[in-house]
Design an enzyme around this catalytic site. Structure first.
Site, PDB file in Angstrom:
ATOM      1  N   SER A   1       0.854  -1.224  -0.008  1.00  0.00           N
ATOM      2  CA  SER A   1      -0.033  -0.066  -0.099  1.00  0.00           C
ATOM      3  C   SER A   1       0.775   1.204  -0.073  1.00  0.00           C
ATOM      4  O   SER A   1       2.200   1.064   0.322  1.00  0.00           O
ATOM      5  CB  SER A   1      -0.813  -0.063   1.205  1.00  0.00           C
ATOM      6  OG  SER A   1      -1.437   1.469   1.463  1.00  0.00           O
TER       7      SER A   1
ATOM      8  N   TYR B   1      -2.329  -1.035  10.304  1.00  0.00           N
ATOM      9  CA  TYR B   1      -2.134  -1.481   8.838  1.00  0.00           C
ATOM     10  C   TYR B   1      -0.852  -1.037   8.292  1.00  0.00           C
ATOM     11  O   TYR B   1      -0.256  -1.730   7.675  1.00  0.00           O
ATOM     12  CB  TYR B   1      -3.512  -0.884   8.103  1.00  0.00           C
ATOM     13  CG  TYR B   1      -3.369  -1.203   6.525  1.00  0.00           C
ATOM     14  CD1 TYR B   1      -3.592  -2.641   6.472  1.00  0.00           C
ATOM     15  CD2 TYR B   1      -3.382  -0.252   5.488  1.00  0.00           C
ATOM     16  CE1 TYR B   1      -3.788  -2.983   5.031  1.00  0.00           C
ATOM     17  CE2 TYR B   1      -3.387  -0.774   4.354  1.00  0.00           C
ATOM     18  CZ  TYR B   1      -3.767  -1.885   4.085  1.00  0.00           C
ATOM     19  OH  TYR B   1      -3.635  -2.549   2.727  1.00  0.00           O
TER      20      TYR B   1
END
Length: 287
Positions: A144, A157
């Site tokens: 990401s 995350y």
């Protein structure tokens, strides 16, 4: 159809929805043979039918990547059926939203590590001997933008995505010279159901007005990255400004992250073009 992928064997984890499903369909459209893995047998069967409708040979294997035995069975099933694995797309994972001071923060980190990192490591370790024996193959690891720059309220995350980035960088150097390539994909906010359960007010501030990428955009980038031998792909390209700022100085990176909380700035950078994440998710048909 591009002959480059004709009859190549592509194994995709987390293939039952979102980016995984889109990646599977994108490779099927290029003539690849697919091995699909995910926990939900019902959803996996739906994607299997979609892949078959595109004319590709497909094997679906219900798999929980947090189970070592299930991962071993997955790779064995793939090689028993097709005899090889040309592309491994490590996409399975979860995401949690919440501040560092939240009581559940440490548990969120543990759960995300287990599903999004250790599952990836296990699948990769099981598949690597196959790729080494072939002397070829590509490993795609889905990270990401947060694998390079963390945002507030998405720390659990971001911790794991940073680990995925480090794993990918290390692995790429370890397999260099053996015909095996490693590519890390760093998408910005994407219209999957990863954050569907989070209230809009709980989202990281820059995400609240961003227009998410589509899963299909990310899938096309994955296919192109494998074809071109890329090592790292950041989506959208304008997100590289954030990562460059962070590389220059954490202060600059934080200033850019703060600026992205303002819709006019995000709009100028092409990251606020229409519907927000929640508006997009709510408007999507169930798959």
């Amino acid at each position: 159809m591009n002959a480059y992928f004709a009859n190549k064997v592509v194994l995709v984890t987390g293939a039952s929805r979102g980016i995984g499903r889109a990646v599977a369909l994108a490779f099927a459209g290029e003539g690849a043979r697919l091995v699909l893995a995910a926990r939900s047998a019902d959803r996996l069967a739906q994607v299997e039918n979609e892949v078959r409708d595109l004319g590709s040979e497909v094997l679906s294997v219900p798999t929980d990547v947090t189970s070592h035995d299930a991962v071993a069975a997955l790779v064995d099933a793939a090689t028993d059926r097709f005899g090889r694995i040309d592309v491994l797309v490590n996409n399975a994972g979860i995401g949690k939203v919440g501040g560092v001071e939240a009581a559940e923060f440490a548990d969120d980190v543990r759960q995300t590590l287990r599903a999004s990192l250790f599952g990836m490591i296990d699948v990769t370790q099981r598949a690597l001997p196959v790729l080494r024996q072939q002397g070829s193959g590509t490993i795609v690891n889905m990270s990401s933008v947060m694998g390079r720059k963390a945002f507030s309220r998405f720390g659990s995350y971001a911790i794991v995505m940073h680990a995925v980035s480090a794993f990918s960088d290390s692995l790429r150097q370890e397999v260099a010279g053996g015909g095996i390539r490693v590519v890390a994909i760093h998408p910005a906010l994407t219209a999957t159901d990863l954050l569907k359960e989070a209230e809009e007010a709980e989202m990281p501030p820059p995400f609240r007005h961003m227009t998410p990428l589509s899963s299909e955009e990310v899938a096309r980038a994955v296919v192109a990255a494998v074809r071109r031998g890329k090592r790292r792909v950041v989506l959208p390209r304008t997100a590289n400004m954030l990562l460059l700022g962070e590389a220059l100085s954490p202060r600059v990176g934080d200033l850019i992250a703060t600026a992205l909380t303002m819709r006019p700035v995000a709009r100028v950078l092409g990251m606020s073009r229409g519907k927000t994440y929640h508006e997009t998710i709510l408007s999507q048909p169930s798959v």
